[in-house]
Design a protein around this motif. Structure first.
Motif, PDB file in Angstrom:
ATOM      1  N   ALA A  11    -113.019  68.760  -4.986  1.00  0.00           N
ATOM      2  CA  ALA A  11    -112.111  67.789  -5.430  1.00  0.00           C
ATOM      3  C   ALA A  11    -110.960  67.452  -4.473  1.00  0.00           C
ATOM      4  N   ASN A  12    -111.040  66.185  -4.253  1.00  0.00           N
ATOM      5  CA  ASN A  12    -109.789  65.733  -3.430  1.00  0.00           C
ATOM      6  C   ASN A  12    -109.428  64.243  -3.522  1.00  0.00           C
ATOM      7  N   GLY A  13    -108.065  63.854  -3.755  1.00  0.00           N
ATOM      8  CA  GLY A  13    -107.694  62.468  -3.767  1.00  0.00           C
ATOM      9  C   GLY A  13    -107.717  61.853  -4.896  1.00  0.00           C
ATOM     10  N   SER A  14    -108.581  62.048  -5.795  1.00  0.00           N
ATOM     11  CA  SER A  14    -108.545  61.306  -7.318  1.00  0.00           C
ATOM     12  C   SER A  14    -108.233  62.162  -8.523  1.00  0.00           C
ATOM     13  N   GLN A  15    -107.141  61.905  -9.045  1.00  0.00           N
ATOM     14  CA  GLN A  15    -107.041  62.980 -10.138  1.00  0.00           C
ATOM     15  C   GLN A  15    -107.743  62.326 -11.457  1.00  0.00           C
ATOM     16  N   ALA A  16    -107.924  61.325 -11.526  1.00  0.00           N
ATOM     17  CA  ALA A  16    -108.824  60.488 -12.652  1.00  0.00           C
ATOM     18  C   ALA A  16    -110.105  60.867 -12.675  1.00  0.00           C
ATOM     19  N   ALA A  17    -110.883  61.003 -11.587  1.00  0.00           N
ATOM     20  CA  ALA A  17    -112.142  61.373 -11.099  1.00  0.00           C
ATOM     21  C   ALA A  17    -112.314  62.782 -11.411  1.00  0.00           C
ATOM     22  N   LEU A  18    -111.382  63.573 -11.067  1.00  0.00           N
ATOM     23  CA  LEU A  18    -111.735  65.082 -11.363  1.00  0.00           C
ATOM     24  C   LEU A  18    -111.362  65.184 -12.675  1.00  0.00           C
ATOM     25  N   ASP A  19    -110.599  64.580 -13.494  1.00  0.00           N
ATOM     26  CA  ASP A  19    -110.438  64.743 -14.752  1.00  0.00           C
ATOM     27  C   ASP A  19    -111.662  64.237 -15.754  1.00  0.00           C
ATOM     28  N   ARG A  20    -112.344  63.249 -15.190  1.00  0.00           N
ATOM     29  CA  ARG A  20    -113.540  62.778 -15.927  1.00  0.00           C
ATOM     30  C   ARG A  20    -114.619  63.697 -15.763  1.00  0.00           C
TER      31      ARG A  20
END
Length: 57
Positions: A11-20
Motif C-alpha cells: 500500500a502506498n499513496g491512496s488511503q481510500a483505496a487501502l481502506d476499501r
C-alpha cells in the motif's frame, strides 16, 4: 480444520483505496488468513484485528 493462507498487500499513496481493500479482505467468508500489509509513510492502517500485521517500509 481449514488451511491458513497469507494475503500480502503493498500500500502506498491512496488511503481510500487501502481502506476499501481492507474492508473487502475482512468481509470474506473464509476467515483463516493473515493479512500482511506493507506501507509507506503516506497511508495509515487504523484497524485492530488479530489477523492483521502492518510493516512500514
Amino acid at each position: 480444520m481449514e488451511a491458513k493462507i497469507s494475503l500480502v498487500l503493498l500500500a502506498n499513496g491512496s488511503q481510500a483505496a487501502l481502506d476499501r481493500c481492507l474492508d473487502s479482505c475482512f468481509r470474506q467468508s473464509y476467515s483463516e488468513f493473515e493479512l500482511l500489509v506493507f506501507t509507506d509513510e503516506t497511508v495509515q492502517v487504523a484497524r485492530e484485528d488479530e489477523r492483521l500485521r502492518v510493516y512500514e517500509t
